[in-house]
Enzyme design. Structure first.
Site, PDB file in Angstrom:
ATOM      1  N   ASP A 135      -3.285   2.603  -6.136  1.00 13.95           N
ATOM      2  CA  ASP A 135      -2.086   2.763  -4.905  1.00 13.95           C
ATOM      3  C   ASP A 135      -1.833   1.426  -4.107  1.00 13.95           C
ATOM      4  OD1 ASP A 135      -4.547   2.987  -3.560  1.00 13.95           O
ATOM      5  OD2 ASP A 135      -3.980   4.404  -2.265  1.00 13.95           O
ATOM      6  N   GLU A 136      -2.559   0.077  -4.387  1.00 14.20           N
ATOM      7  CA  GLU A 136      -2.367  -0.863  -3.448  1.00 14.20           C
ATOM      8  C   GLU A 136      -2.158  -1.929  -4.713  1.00 14.20           C
ATOM      9  OE1 GLU A 136      -5.498  -2.088  -1.106  1.00 14.20           O
ATOM     10  OE2 GLU A 136      -6.635  -0.687  -2.116  1.00 14.20           O
ATOM     11  N   ASP A 194       0.762  -1.372  -0.136  1.00 12.97           N
ATOM     12  CA  ASP A 194      -0.126  -0.123   0.105  1.00 12.97           C
ATOM     13  C   ASP A 194       0.924   1.061   0.054  1.00 12.97           C
ATOM     14  OD1 ASP A 194      -2.254   1.619   0.050  1.00 12.97           O
ATOM     15  OD2 ASP A 194      -2.432   1.435   2.172  1.00 12.97           O
TER      16      ASP A 194
END
Length: 386
Positions: free
Chosen positions: A123-124, A12
C-alpha cells in the site's frame, strides 16, 4: 534556487484494506470497521458481519477504518482489546487476494505518469518526480501529486495521501500530515515549522526501543532531537546510529529511489485462534502447515522466484519464538519440497509446549527462469512433523 533540487514523493493508500472492503460493502461507510481475524461466514451483502463485542479469540487487527481509529483502535492491536474500545465496530475478514489486485492497479496507474517508482509494500511507494517538476517549485510538486492522486482514484476508486519533499525520509513523514486524501508539500525551509514539532518516533528508522530511550533522555520531538549535540547522541546510541539520528532530525537523506530490487525472502505465517498441541492437535497443525506451504509456493510462482533456504518459525504459548533453517542442494518453489524441508527443521525443535504461531519462509532466492527445470516433487506429507 529551486525549493526541490529533488522532488521525491511518498504515496500511502488511506486505510487500504478497510477501504478495499468498503468498495465491496459501501453501505458500511461511516461506520467503525475493523479488518482482521479469519474468514467469517457473512452473506454476500455483508449484513451479517459480527460486532467486535462478540469476538472471542486471539486475532489481531490488520487495519481499521478512520472511524474505528478515532476510537483508539489501530493495526496490530489484539481484537479482544479492541473490543473493549470499540464494541460496536464491525469485524470483516481479510481478503489478501483482493488487496493485491488493487495494489497492482494503483501502482500501474502511478507508473503511467511517473515511471520512477520504488515499491515499498502492498500500500505504499516512493516516486521520483524530479523530471516532472523541472523548476523544483512547490506549485509544480503539488500539481503532479494531485495528478497522481486523481489517477489512483480513477483506477481503483480508492483515496491516497502524498507527501512531497526533497528526499525519501521527509516524504514519508509528510505523507501522513494531511491524511486522509491529503497532499503535503514540504521544502527544506519548512522543516522547522512542519517536521520538528512531530514526535521523534515518527521518523522511519526510530523503533520502539530507540523511541523509549529518547523519551527517558528527555527527547520527545524531532526538533528536540535536532537540537541535541551529535557527540551526545553518539555517546548514548553509538557512533553510527547517533550520526544517523542527527542527520535524520535535520531532514538529511541522500538515498535514491530504487526502481528495482530483488527480494531477499518470502514468507507466510498464521497465528492460531487457540494454542495447538503438537500431538493432540497434530492433524489440525498439519492442515495449517500444508496450507502455508501451498500459499508460499503460489507466492513464489506469482513473483517468479525459487529459493534454496527453507525456514520454520514457531511461537509457543509462553511467547518464546524459535526459528530453524535448512539449505537445500538446489532451489525449489514446490510446496512439497518446502514442506519436507520445513518438517525437517521441526525435528530440531523441542516440541514440549502448545504452539501459538506457525510460519514458513523461503530465502536465498533466484529468478525461476534462470534455474533449469527440476524434477517433479513428491506428494506432500500428511503429517505435520513426519
Amino acid at each position: 534556487m529551486p525549493h526541490f533540487p529533488r522532488s521525491i514523493a511518498h504515496l500511502d493508500m488511506d486505510a487500504f484494506y478497510a477501504s478495499v472492503e468498503l468498495l465491496r460493502y459501501p453501505h458500511l461507510r461511516g461506520q467503525p470497521v475493523v479488518v482482521g481475524g479469519r474468514r467469517a461466514t457473512a452473506n454476500e451483502s455483508g449484513q451479517n458481519f459480527p460486532r467486535l463485542r462478540d469476538y472471542v479469540g486471539r486475532g489481531v487487527i490488520t487495519t481499521s477504518s478512520y472511524e474505528a481509529r478515532a476510537l483508539g483502535v489501530h493495526s496490530g492491536m489484539g481484537l479482544m482489546k479492541a473490543a473493549q474500545l470499540a464494541p460496536d465496530a464491525l469485524l470483516l475478514p481479510a481478503d489478501f487476494d483482493s488487496y493485491r489486485h488493487y495494489s497492482r492497479l494503483f501502482k500501474a496507474a502511478v507508473r503511467e505518469i511517473a515511471p520512477e517508482v520504488e515499491d515499498r509494500g502492498i500500500d505504499e511507494i516512493y516516486i521520483d518526480l524530479t523530471a516532472l517538476n523541472p523548476d523544483g517549485s512547490c506549485d509544480g510538486a503539488r500539481a503532479v501529486a494531485l495528478h497522481l492522486q486523481q489517477a489512483v482514484m480513477g483506477a481503483t476508486g480508492l483515496s491516497c495521501s502524498l507527501g512531497v519533499a526533497p528526499n525519501k525520509l521527509l516524504a514519508k513523514l509528510c505523507s501522513d500530515l494531511e491524511k486522509p486524501a491529503g497532499i503535503a508539500v514540504v521544502p527544506a525551509d519548512d522543516i522547522p515549522a512542519r517536521i520538528w514539532p512531530l514526535p521523534a518516533k515518527r521518523i522511519n528508522g526510530i523503533g520502539p526501543k530507540a523511541a523509549a530511550r529518547l523519551d527517558t533522555l528527555g527527547i520527545h520531538t524531532i526538533g528536540e532531537l535536532a537540537a541535541a549535540a551529535p557527540e551526545w547522541l553518539q555517546e548514548h546510541f553509538g557512533e553510527r546510529y547517533g550520526i544517523w539520528l542527527h542527520r535524520a532530525a535535520h531532514g538529511d537523506d541522500e538515498r535514491p529511489v530504487v526502481t528495482y530490487s530483488e527480494p531477499k525472502s518470502l514468507s507466510r505465517e498464521t497465528t492460531f485462534e487457540r494454542d495447538l498441541h503438537p500431538q493432540q492437535d497434530k492433524s489440525e497443525l498439519s492442515g495449517h502447515f500444508t496450507r502455508l506451504c501451498e500459499q508460499l509456493a503460489q507466492d513464489l510462482a506469482r513473483k517468479g522466484y525459487v529459493g534454496k533456504t527453507i525456514g520454520l518459525k514457531l511461537r509457543f504459548d509462553n511467547f518464546h519464538t524459535v526459528t530453524r533453517d535448512q539449505t537445500l542442494p538446489a532451489p525449489t518453489g514446490e510446496a512439497a519440497a518446502i514442506r519436507r524441508a520445513a518438517g525437517e527443521c521441526a525435528r530440531r525443535v523441542l516440541l514440549d509446549r502448545r504452539i501459538r504461531l506457525l510460519g514458513v519462509r523461503v530465502a536465498s532466492l533466484s529468478r525461476r527462469d534462470a534455474i533449469p527445470e527440476h524434477t517433479a516433487p513428491k506428494p506432500i506429507q500428511a503429517e505435520l512433523f513426519a
